[in-house]
Design a protein around this motif. Structure first.
Motif, PDB file in Angstrom:
ATOM      1  N   THR A 139      -2.274  86.156 -11.597  1.00 42.12           N
ATOM      2  CA  THR A 139      -1.383  87.298 -11.784  1.00 42.12           C
ATOM      3  C   THR A 139      -1.478  88.297 -10.635  1.00 42.12           C
ATOM      4  O   THR A 139      -0.489  88.590  -9.959  1.00 42.12           O
ATOM      5  CB  THR A 139      -1.703  88.014 -13.109  1.00 42.12           C
ATOM      6  OG1 THR A 139      -1.612  87.087 -14.178  1.00 42.12           O
ATOM      7  CG2 THR A 139      -0.719  89.159 -13.351  1.00 42.12           C
ATOM      8  N   SER A 140      -2.681  88.838 -10.427  1.00 39.23           N
ATOM      9  CA  SER A 140      -2.852  89.952  -9.500  1.00 39.23           C
ATOM     10  C   SER A 140      -2.774  89.552  -8.035  1.00 39.23           C
ATOM     11  O   SER A 140      -2.418  90.376  -7.197  1.00 39.23           O
ATOM     12  CB  SER A 140      -4.195  90.640  -9.761  1.00 39.23           C
ATOM     13  OG  SER A 140      -4.256  91.150 -11.069  1.00 39.23           O
ATOM     14  N   VAL A 141      -3.109  88.321  -7.728  1.00 32.86           N
ATOM     15  CA  VAL A 141      -3.091  87.892  -6.332  1.00 32.86           C
ATOM     16  C   VAL A 141      -1.828  87.091  -6.025  1.00 32.86           C
ATOM     17  O   VAL A 141      -0.933  87.549  -5.308  1.00 32.86           O
ATOM     18  CB  VAL A 141      -4.351  87.078  -5.987  1.00 32.86           C
ATOM     19  CG1 VAL A 141      -4.328  86.649  -4.524  1.00 32.86           C
ATOM     20  CG2 VAL A 141      -5.609  87.905  -6.275  1.00 32.86           C
ATOM     21  N   TYR A 142      -1.711  85.907  -6.616  1.00 29.88           N
ATOM     22  CA  TYR A 142      -0.646  84.999  -6.198  1.00 29.88           C
ATOM     23  C   TYR A 142       0.738  85.409  -6.702  1.00 29.88           C
ATOM     24  O   TYR A 142       1.703  85.461  -5.923  1.00 29.88           O
ATOM     25  CB  TYR A 142      -0.992  83.575  -6.636  1.00 29.88           C
ATOM     26  CG  TYR A 142      -2.245  83.077  -5.959  1.00 29.88           C
ATOM     27  CD1 TYR A 142      -2.215  82.622  -4.647  1.00 29.88           C
ATOM     28  CD2 TYR A 142      -3.475  83.103  -6.617  1.00 29.88           C
ATOM     29  CE1 TYR A 142      -3.357  82.185  -4.007  1.00 29.88           C
ATOM     30  CE2 TYR A 142      -4.633  82.668  -5.980  1.00 29.88           C
ATOM     31  CZ  TYR A 142      -4.572  82.221  -4.677  1.00 29.88           C
ATOM     32  OH  TYR A 142      -5.708  81.806  -4.038  1.00 29.88           O
ATOM     33  N   ALA A 143       0.871  85.700  -7.998  1.00 31.61           N
ATOM     34  CA  ALA A 143       2.193  86.072  -8.525  1.00 31.61           C
ATOM     35  C   ALA A 143       2.692  87.359  -7.896  1.00 31.61           C
ATOM     36  O   ALA A 143       3.862  87.472  -7.506  1.00 31.61           O
ATOM     37  CB  ALA A 143       2.132  86.208 -10.050  1.00 31.61           C
ATOM     38  N   MET A 144       1.810  88.356  -7.768  1.00 35.91           N
ATOM     39  CA  MET A 144       2.254  89.639  -7.224  1.00 35.91           C
ATOM     40  C   MET A 144       2.532  89.564  -5.726  1.00 35.91           C
ATOM     41  O   MET A 144       3.377  90.309  -5.217  1.00 35.91           O
ATOM     42  CB  MET A 144       1.213  90.716  -7.528  1.00 35.91           C
ATOM     43  CG  MET A 144       1.039  91.005  -9.017  1.00 35.91           C
ATOM     44  SD  MET A 144       2.604  91.238  -9.917  1.00 35.91           S
ATOM     45  CE  MET A 144       3.273  92.697  -9.101  1.00 35.91           C
ATOM     46  N   LYS A 145       1.861  88.665  -5.012  1.00 30.46           N
ATOM     47  CA  LYS A 145       2.210  88.479  -3.600  1.00 30.46           C
ATOM     48  C   LYS A 145       3.618  87.900  -3.486  1.00 30.46           C
ATOM     49  O   LYS A 145       4.391  88.275  -2.593  1.00 30.46           O
ATOM     50  CB  LYS A 145       1.211  87.540  -2.912  1.00 30.46           C
ATOM     51  CG  LYS A 145      -0.237  88.006  -2.926  1.00 30.46           C
ATOM     52  CD  LYS A 145      -0.427  89.426  -2.455  1.00 30.46           C
ATOM     53  CE  LYS A 145      -1.908  89.786  -2.452  1.00 30.46           C
ATOM     54  NZ  LYS A 145      -2.148  91.239  -2.270  1.00 30.46           N
ATOM     55  N   MET A 146       3.959  86.979  -4.380  1.00 33.14           N
ATOM     56  CA  MET A 146       5.314  86.445  -4.389  1.00 33.14           C
ATOM     57  C   MET A 146       6.333  87.527  -4.773  1.00 33.14           C
ATOM     58  O   MET A 146       7.448  87.547  -4.253  1.00 33.14           O
ATOM     59  CB  MET A 146       5.409  85.272  -5.361  1.00 33.14           C
ATOM     60  CG  MET A 146       4.699  84.001  -4.904  1.00 33.14           C
ATOM     61  SD  MET A 146       5.363  83.346  -3.333  1.00 33.14           S
ATOM     62  CE  MET A 146       4.164  83.993  -2.158  1.00 33.14           C
ATOM     63  N   ALA A 147       5.919  88.421  -5.658  1.00 36.06           N
ATOM     64  CA  ALA A 147       6.794  89.545  -6.008  1.00 36.06           C
ATOM     65  C   ALA A 147       7.049  90.433  -4.792  1.00 36.06           C
ATOM     66  O   ALA A 147       8.170  90.907  -4.578  1.00 36.06           O
ATOM     67  CB  ALA A 147       6.176  90.358  -7.149  1.00 36.06           C
ATOM     68  N   ALA A 148       6.010  90.644  -3.993  1.00 37.92           N
ATOM     69  CA  ALA A 148       6.175  91.444  -2.775  1.00 37.92           C
ATOM     70  C   ALA A 148       7.133  90.762  -1.799  1.00 37.92           C
ATOM     71  O   ALA A 148       8.012  91.420  -1.213  1.00 37.92           O
ATOM     72  CB  ALA A 148       4.814  91.669  -2.120  1.00 37.92           C
ATOM     73  N   VAL A 149       6.983  89.451  -1.627  1.00 34.89           N
ATOM     74  CA  VAL A 149       7.897  88.712  -0.753  1.00 34.89           C
ATOM     75  C   VAL A 149       9.331  88.802  -1.275  1.00 34.89           C
ATOM     76  O   VAL A 149      10.282  88.971  -0.502  1.00 34.89           O
ATOM     77  CB  VAL A 149       7.450  87.235  -0.637  1.00 34.89           C
ATOM     78  CG1 VAL A 149       8.487  86.417   0.123  1.00 34.89           C
ATOM     79  CG2 VAL A 149       6.100  87.143   0.047  1.00 34.89           C
ATOM     80  N   PHE A 150       9.485  88.707  -2.590  1.00 35.29           N
ATOM     81  CA  PHE A 150      10.811  88.824  -3.190  1.00 35.29           C
ATOM     82  C   PHE A 150      11.421  90.190  -2.885  1.00 35.29           C
ATOM     83  O   PHE A 150      12.609  90.290  -2.542  1.00 35.29           O
ATOM     84  CB  PHE A 150      10.729  88.610  -4.698  1.00 35.29           C
ATOM     85  CG  PHE A 150      12.050  88.636  -5.401  1.00 35.29           C
ATOM     86  CD1 PHE A 150      12.788  87.468  -5.569  1.00 35.29           C
ATOM     87  CD2 PHE A 150      12.577  89.819  -5.892  1.00 35.29           C
ATOM     88  CE1 PHE A 150      14.025  87.491  -6.198  1.00 35.29           C
ATOM     89  CE2 PHE A 150      13.810  89.849  -6.542  1.00 35.29           C
ATOM     90  CZ  PHE A 150      14.521  88.681  -6.695  1.00 35.29           C
ATOM     91  N   MET A 151      10.637  91.248  -3.003  1.00 35.72           N
ATOM     92  CA  MET A 151      11.152  92.586  -2.711  1.00 35.72           C
ATOM     93  C   MET A 151      11.546  92.725  -1.247  1.00 35.72           C
ATOM     94  O   MET A 151      12.571  93.339  -0.923  1.00 35.72           O
ATOM     95  CB  MET A 151      10.120  93.653  -3.100  1.00 35.72           C
ATOM     96  CG  MET A 151      10.041  93.905  -4.588  1.00 35.72           C
ATOM     97  SD  MET A 151       9.058  95.363  -5.041  1.00 35.72           S
ATOM     98  CE  MET A 151       7.411  94.653  -4.950  1.00 35.72           C
ATOM     99  N   PHE A 152      10.729  92.155  -0.348  1.00 28.08           N
ATOM    100  CA  PHE A 152      11.054  92.222   1.075  1.00 28.08           C
ATOM    101  C   PHE A 152      12.388  91.517   1.372  1.00 28.08           C
ATOM    102  O   PHE A 152      13.264  92.069   2.056  1.00 28.08           O
ATOM    103  CB  PHE A 152       9.946  91.581   1.913  1.00 28.08           C
ATOM    104  CG  PHE A 152       8.675  92.373   1.958  1.00 28.08           C
ATOM    105  CD1 PHE A 152       8.699  93.758   1.976  1.00 28.08           C
ATOM    106  CD2 PHE A 152       7.444  91.734   1.988  1.00 28.08           C
ATOM    107  CE1 PHE A 152       7.529  94.500   2.020  1.00 28.08           C
ATOM    108  CE2 PHE A 152       6.268  92.459   2.027  1.00 28.08           C
ATOM    109  CZ  PHE A 152       6.304  93.844   2.039  1.00 28.08           C
ATOM    110  N   THR A 153      12.531  90.290   0.874  1.00 25.56           N
ATOM    111  CA  THR A 153      13.742  89.522   1.181  1.00 25.56           C
ATOM    112  C   THR A 153      14.964  90.101   0.473  1.00 25.56           C
ATOM    113  O   THR A 153      16.050  90.170   1.066  1.00 25.56           O
ATOM    114  CB  THR A 153      13.566  88.049   0.783  1.00 25.56           C
ATOM    115  OG1 THR A 153      13.147  87.963  -0.583  1.00 25.56           O
ATOM    116  CG2 THR A 153      12.535  87.371   1.646  1.00 25.56           C
TER     117      THR A 153
END
Length: 231
Positions: A139-153
């Motif tokens: 949750t805190s590492v992998y899923a949220m890093k993907m959430a950050a990438v989603f926000m950037f793109t």
């Protein structure tokens, strides 16, 4: 000139509504889970029995939120149509799907902890520590890093296509950077992604209402023109 078809009016509304459902459900689920589950380093597993019902309820919200998020992605891509840049679209879709998949796996792992905790000896075993660490990292590492990438793109797509207000893109970059740097150490960063999706969804809904209101059509002349890919 032919006016917009009913489908062009429904698509952004569907995206906004799906985004709002996702955001509200994820905010509720994260709030319940953070209130129930202790920080990882001090977690003794008492929540798996004392607060099992609350955690189970939060976990039931996550599948509905995930489906709503996938719908949010789908209708946004349909809205962009030929204006969608292939590079950004690939990362946009991939990061969104990975986020949902990782959240689902983390929820399933948490549910397995609840099931195993029916045996009082489980919370004192190395297996509990392994499962607890797995759910935390997913949750805190992998899923949220993907959430950050989603926000950037997604923010980059907002800048390039102008399908909603540009200030939401600036907010997305700021929140995405915060999540990228601090999600594994600061628990409240879990709320930033659903808050941003909620903000974007409400902005889309407000803009669509203005476009369909005859008295406010002229006020939208300042919106950026659609992005036209280079040939």
């Amino acid at each position: 000139m032919v006016g917009p078809t009913p489908a062009t009016h429904k698509t952004p509304k569907a995206a906004a509504l799906a985004g709002i459902v996702f955001a509200l459900l994820m905010l509720a689920a994260f709030a319940i889970l953070l209130q129930a589950i202790e920080p990882r380093l001090s977690d003794k597993g008492g929540w798996a029995q004392a607060k099992a019902h609350a955690v189970h309820f939060a976990l039931q919200l996550i599948p509905v939120a995930g489906v709503s998020f996938l719908w949010f992605i789908g209708v946004l891509r349909d809205r962009l149509g030929p204006n969608e840049d292939k590079l950004f679209a690939t990362v946009f879709l991939g990061s969104g799907v990975l986020f949902v998949g990782l959240i689902f796996v983390a929820a399933a792992a948490t549910s397995s902890i609840l099931f195993a905790a029916e045996d009082p000896a489980f919370v004192d075993s190395p297996t509990f520590k392994l499962a607890r660490s797995l759910t935390y990292d997913l949750t805190s590492v992998y899923a949220m890093k993907m959430a950050a990438v989603f926000m950037f793109t997604a923010s980059s797509m907002i800048i390039r296509t102008g399908f909603t207000a540009r200030w939401t893109a600036i907010l997305g970059y700021a929140l995405g950077l915060t999540v990228l740097l601090a999600s594994q150490s600061v628990s409240w960063t879990l709320f930033l992604f659903p808050i941003w999706v909620l903000t974007v969804s409400v902005t889309i809904l407000v803009r669509q209402w203005r476009l369909t209101d005859p008295g406010t059509v002229a006020c939208d002349d300042t919106s950026p023109p659609p992005f036209v890919p280079e040939t």
